[in-house]
Design a protein around this motif. Structure first.
Motif, PDB file in Angstrom:
ATOM      1  N   GLU A 509       0.868  -1.178   0.000  1.00  0.00           N
ATOM      2  CA  GLU A 509       0.000   0.000   0.000  1.00  0.00           C
ATOM      3  C   GLU A 509       0.899   1.220   0.000  1.00  0.00           C
ATOM      4  OE1 GLU A 509      -2.232  -0.560   3.632  1.00  0.00           O
ATOM      5  OE2 GLU A 509      -0.666   0.314   4.878  1.00  0.00           O
ATOM      6  N   VAL A 511       1.244   5.232   1.417  1.00  0.00           N
ATOM      7  CA  VAL A 511       0.694   6.190   2.374  1.00  0.00           C
ATOM      8  C   VAL A 511       0.605   7.555   1.690  1.00  0.00           C
ATOM      9  CG1 VAL A 511       0.995   7.264   4.636  1.00  0.00           C
ATOM     10  CG2 VAL A 511       1.770   4.904   4.254  1.00  0.00           C
ATOM     11  N   ASP A 523      -3.228   6.985   9.184  1.00  0.00           N
ATOM     12  CA  ASP A 523      -2.688   7.155   7.844  1.00  0.00           C
ATOM     13  C   ASP A 523      -3.823   7.017   6.831  1.00  0.00           C
ATOM     14  OD1 ASP A 523      -0.255   7.207   9.111  1.00  0.00           O
ATOM     15  OD2 ASP A 523       0.358   5.173   8.463  1.00  0.00           O
ATOM     16  N   VAL A 525      -4.245   5.657   3.244  1.00  0.00           N
ATOM     17  CA  VAL A 525      -3.445   4.841   2.326  1.00  0.00           C
ATOM     18  C   VAL A 525      -4.278   4.476   1.104  1.00  0.00           C
ATOM     19  CG1 VAL A 525      -2.137   3.830   4.248  1.00  0.00           C
ATOM     20  CG2 VAL A 525      -4.164   2.624   3.360  1.00  0.00           C
ATOM     21  N   THR A 527      -4.407   1.084  -1.205  1.00  0.00           N
ATOM     22  CA  THR A 527      -3.896  -0.286  -1.189  1.00  0.00           C
ATOM     23  C   THR A 527      -3.887  -0.884  -2.594  1.00  0.00           C
ATOM     24  OG1 THR A 527      -6.052  -1.336  -0.947  1.00  0.00           O
ATOM     25  CG2 THR A 527      -4.990  -0.573   1.076  1.00  0.00           C
TER      26      THR A 527
END
Lengths: 676, 676
Positions: A509, A511, A523, A525, A527
């Motif tokens: 993933e 960030v 966070d 993210v 993915t």
């Protein structure tokens, strides 16, 4: 009019149109101009009171046209015209009321734009499309003989007056207005102003001379309703109001509303009432904001996708939820606003609902055709309206095709780990700064990039919206952190500090914003699976486009127009990087904003455009992606990311536009936004 | 149909009409008959299922017509027709379905009455007027292509089916029925029955094959509403219901309702709602009584006097209360029943309101024109409808005149000492028995005369109604107890025991029933002033009639028709004795009962009669008694009683019909009664 004059002809030249011809002497310039096809405005019916029909009489010898236009070629002003001139400061040596001045000889007449019955209204800055103000309703002032003993009834005398004063016969009266007719005639001392719909039916009656009429154009989106209150005499927008579609409480997306209608016994009725109440509320608000009486709203145009179209008409949308996706009606519908439950407009007003194109291509797309007119162009235009479904129009003046692609809700942030709608706090832009290995983002509601500002002063991100994810995928691809299949490259975590293994230890993933930057404390993210969702969505869209291109027999498009809210947010460059839309010269890719709303306004302002919309909607060939043999094949192929390395080398490593804060499209935030 | 046959002609003779002509071979008998102007019924559209189009094929040589009609001249029955014949026990050697049998040669065809599209319905025993059943609505069964992927919308396919199967184009759908269209198509497995109004608009949609449609004709009287539920396929009356006009609570007579509308802010709206609720209730009751679904009521006709007409349409009747008595509208009005607030009929149904003739001569009189047709007759007919005002129609096919005379409420028993409406207990007949000096009376609700029965068994009188007072005045005059001026003769008390001085000691009164006979315990008397009131009323009526006779240029009438309830109660002899109506051969004086209700039913059954009513109403010349120069003169002259001594010598001293109990008009009590 003197009957002796009536057989003598004189030449009339009308500028700036240049129309000319021989007409009978003795008649008014107004009547003569109408014969030559130049409609001059008039509300008072030649009583020298409204001043709408002002013209300038040019005198002199016009050799090009072979005539001499003299002062004596128009009858001199009589008492009423002089009174009007005095009151309004009109110089009668230059200007005349064309309903009063009669032709006595050849004349060259200048008809100012303001006196033309069909004014031109510029639609929007970015477009050269002009719409003539020629609505489905018109005003007609008449004086009626007073009632006398042994005389005829009020309505019969009104019909006679209309026939004598406006040469209109066979007009009908909405029978619910008989009570109003009686009182208006007496209040107006036997003078009334009628509002006539489609030159056939009286839908409003006002005592005395009235010069007010407005219309309401509403784009009924699944998420948002936007209504424009428009002055139907000038074409100007008086007020714009929007609100969330109250049906949202019965289901976020269309299919959940279809199923609400099926599972709840009163579901359809509830959704119908809710959306009509919203339209009513919008009209009330808009009218109140400009001190307009609701009775002055005499025409309504409604557009919406097929499910909204059906619910508006009280039709169960269940058939649209499964094959063969049959519409109950596709032709335009004229329905009394009161029969819809629209009570906040004039009692006799009609609502015009634009035609649908097919089971998944609704009246909103017919409105897009009106506003963008790809069907009148030589060039091949692709119009894409992206929501839960993406509606695609492709073609030119020879042929138009449409399809609906099942993109799913990923572009709206659904089914994405930290996805959200494009509301304040959503990350909508994203760049990887290769120089310093940093990430930059921009959130909705803040014009600045994340690197430009102190964290304290910034609007902290809450999630990521569709346009943000597209840029994330695009940037990861440009920077070779993911490959053409959309997978993170081997050892991607070693190539960029923001890339890390997911807790499962197998997939990566990236960030986008760390917990210190976000307002959630976690966070944000994107993915591997999020990227997959976007690939599925863009694959479906691109497959639909490819399908239409194949049917059309073309491997390129000349222009791309991105309609709707999402189309306004996404950056066309990144849309092309990830293969959302086909390659096209970037200068020919434009976001056209609420094109459906624009089309609704056009249909409100111009009655002929309604026929155009119907013809256009009928001529569009619909391609059902569900049964198209190549669709699956195109879909699988379109999952991959294109060979962007070759096409966008300049993008690799570009920096965010630090020194030019704000967005590429300055007018975006002021636009009315529409969501699917 | 074989295309080779299509240019060969064969001779078709249709009995019993005798219509004949050459038609193209190969077509169905149904289509060929239509070409020759003989409409054969069909609902199923030629599917051999409804059996409406049955005909008999006559074979043999018909020398008169010069043809031979052979078995082989019709195509033999195919499977569907044989299936129908088997199911319904039809002998196909004699009878055929004309939608199936095609012409192959000359044929003589008998079309039974039951197969004619326009059946003849006899209106009432006493009349030779026949009405063709040809209503404004018709049924149309169609099968529609199922919905398919990439196909057209439901409504577009329905339009195509109507065009292909019924050769009807440009039909519209009431837009509130779109929801119904969708469900009916699927419920009916793509077969539906449409109800078409005026061959233009679909107003009802039923799944599958349906053979039911009814209409509701209502005479909205000031006092009573009478509604007829009629089968629009057969013309038969299914149910009749009546109720008191609930507006009575806002005022007994019309003028008090007009003033209620003026003085009460919500008065008009209340009266409008009250009368519409009554019509709704009547329709619900009538439909329930024959197990008919309200959705099967697909047409409505309403008639009423001008004040009722206006209140029905929500128009303030105030203008009718004073000069110039201007109607808001006189032409017939077609209005959606739902726009009136008529919710107890089919959602798409229209209500047709018959035209008014003038400010005081309403849609009920237009209905009378339809039912009595004086305007089509060579003879001069006088039609009088007596209520608070008396509406008068006079004329023949060359010219029709109308007027309204201000008779006041005396004929309804108001302003009479013991006056009352013609309800049970009211004295309605009266005789003086000169032989024994006795008085005889008869009360409403009892068929016997007072002398015939024991007082204990009889219905005791409570007062006297209009027809009773007329007979009292007539008898007093015949017996020379009053003179031509209406005054009791000198020493009248000595001429008859029932005549006595009033308490004032100056004027006389006559005791009709003494305190022992009445249910009130008081004498029922007719005073000198009561006689004066009747003289005023009959003077006004007669003056109106004289005025029209003068305008028409005649001093006699050929027929007199007494319409409405009062007209049914009064004895024409006494009406002539007191000079209520002009002299006319008694055999030509008839009570026509609820002629307005009959006219409403005719307008419901026959769409063409609506045009007739409009033309008739428009052609009637209205004479306003208030401004007619001779009216006052005629009025004063008509106050006196005529020279009855000379004209009715046989009446003097006649006895009541002791030996023939009951009324002269046996059918009276079974008639639907209407009160002005």
């Amino acid at each position: 009019m003197s009957h002796q004059d009536s057989t003598i002809l004189c030449r009339l030249i009308l500028m700036p149109s240049g129309r000319q011809g021989k007409v009978e002497c003795g008649q008014t310039v107004l009547d003569a101009a109408r014969q030559l096809g130049v409609g001059i405005e008039s509300i008072c019916g030649g009583r020298q009171t409204c001043g709408k029909c002002l013209i300038a009489h040019e005198t002199g010898i016009f050799q090009k046209h072979g005539i001499e236009s003299k002062n004596s070629h128009l009858t001199p002003p009589e008492a009423e015209e002089q009174a009007y001139a005095e009151e309004h400061g009109l110089d009668l040596s230059k200007y005349r009321l064309s309903c009063s001045a009669r032709l006595k000889g050849d004349a060259l007449i200048f008809v100012p734009e303001s006196s033309l019955a069909r004014k031109q209204v510029i639609r929007k800055e970015a477009s050269d499309l002009q719409i003539a103000v020629n609505p489905a309703v018109r005003l007609m002032y008449i004086t009626v003989e007073p009632a006398i003993l042994e005389g005829t009834a009020d309505w019969e005398r009104v019909q006679r007056a209309v026939s004598n004063q406006w040469h209109a016969s066979d007009i009908q009266l909405d029978p619910v207005l008989f009570p109003r007719l009686q009182s208006a005639l007496r209040q107006g001392n036997w003078a009334i102003t009628l509002t006539l719909w489609n030159n056939a039916e009286v839908i409003r009656i006002e005592p005395g001379y009235v010069e007010r009429m407005a219309g309401f154009a509403v784009d009924v989106g699944s998420t948002t309703l936007a209504g424009h209150l428009v002055d139907l005499l000038t074409g100007q927008v008086l007020a714009t109001r929007s609100m969330m579609n109250p049906q949202v409480r019965y289901g976020e997306d269309l299919m959940s509303r279809v199923s609400y209608g099926i599972t709840e016994p009163e579901g359809l009725a509830r959704m119908h009432r809710a959306v009509l109440k919203a339209v009513n509320d919008l009209a009330v608000e808009a009218a109140a904001s400009v001190d307009l009486h609701q009775d002055d709203i005499v025409d309504v145009v409604l557009v919406g996708n097929t499910v909204m179209h059906h619910i508006l008409l009280g039709i169960d949308p269940v058939e649209l939820g499964g094959a063969p996706f049959a519409l109950a009606v596709s032709d335009p519908v004229d329905i009394k606003a009161r029969d819809l439950g629209l009570t906040s407009v004039s009692k006799g007003a009609y609502a015009h609902i634009l035609p649908c194109i097919a089971g998944h291509v609704g009246a909103d797309n017919a409105a897009v055709l009106l506003a963008e007119q790809p069907q009148l162009d030589d060039q091949i235009t692709l119009v894409v309206d992206i929501g839960t479904n993406a509606e695609i129009l492709l073609g030119n003046r020879t042929r138009m095709l449409s399809a609906s692609s099942p993109t799913g809700p990923a572009f709206e942030g659904a089914q994405i780990t930290h996805g959200q709608r494009a509301t304040p706090g959503a990350i909508e832009r994203f760049r990887i700064d290769t120089g310093q290995g940093q990430m930059h983002y921009k959130v909705v509601g803040d014009q600045r990039w994340s690197g430009e500002i102190d964290a304290d002063q910034s609007l902290k991100p809450t999630g990521i919206c569709g346009s943000g994810i597209i840029e994330v995928v695009g940037e990861l691809f440009i920077h070779r952190l993911i490959d053409r299949s959309g997978r993170f490259v081997k050892d991607a975590e070693s190539l960029h500090p923001a890339v890390r293994l997911q807790p499962n230890g197998r997939t990566y993933e990236v960030v986008i914003a760390d917990s210190e930057q976000t307002s959630t404390g976690h966070d944000i993210v994107v993915t591997q699976n999020d990227i997959r969702q976007i690939q599925l969505a863009k694959g479906a869209l691109y497959a639909g486009i490819r399908l239409l291109m194949e049917r059309f027999g073309t491997d390129r498009v000349d222009r791309i127009k991105l309609a709707g809210a999402f189309g306004s947010y996404i950056d066309p460059t990144y849309a092309m990087v990830i293969g959302l839309i086909p390659d096209c010269d970037l200068i020919n890719v434009t976001a056209v904003g609420n094109s459906a709303g624009d089309g609704a306004r056009i249909a409100l302002l111009n009655a002929e455009s309604r026929k155009e919309a119907q013809e256009a909607a009928r001529s569009v060939e619909y391609v059902e992606t569900a049964i198209a043999p190549h669709f699956q094949e195109f879909f699988v192929a379109a999952m991959a990311l294109p060979h962007a390395e070759d096409k966008f080398p300049h993008l690799a490593g570009i920096l965010p536009p630090r020194n030019s804060p704000g967005d590429r499209r300055k007018d975006r935030s002021s636009r009315s936004r529409r969501t699917g």
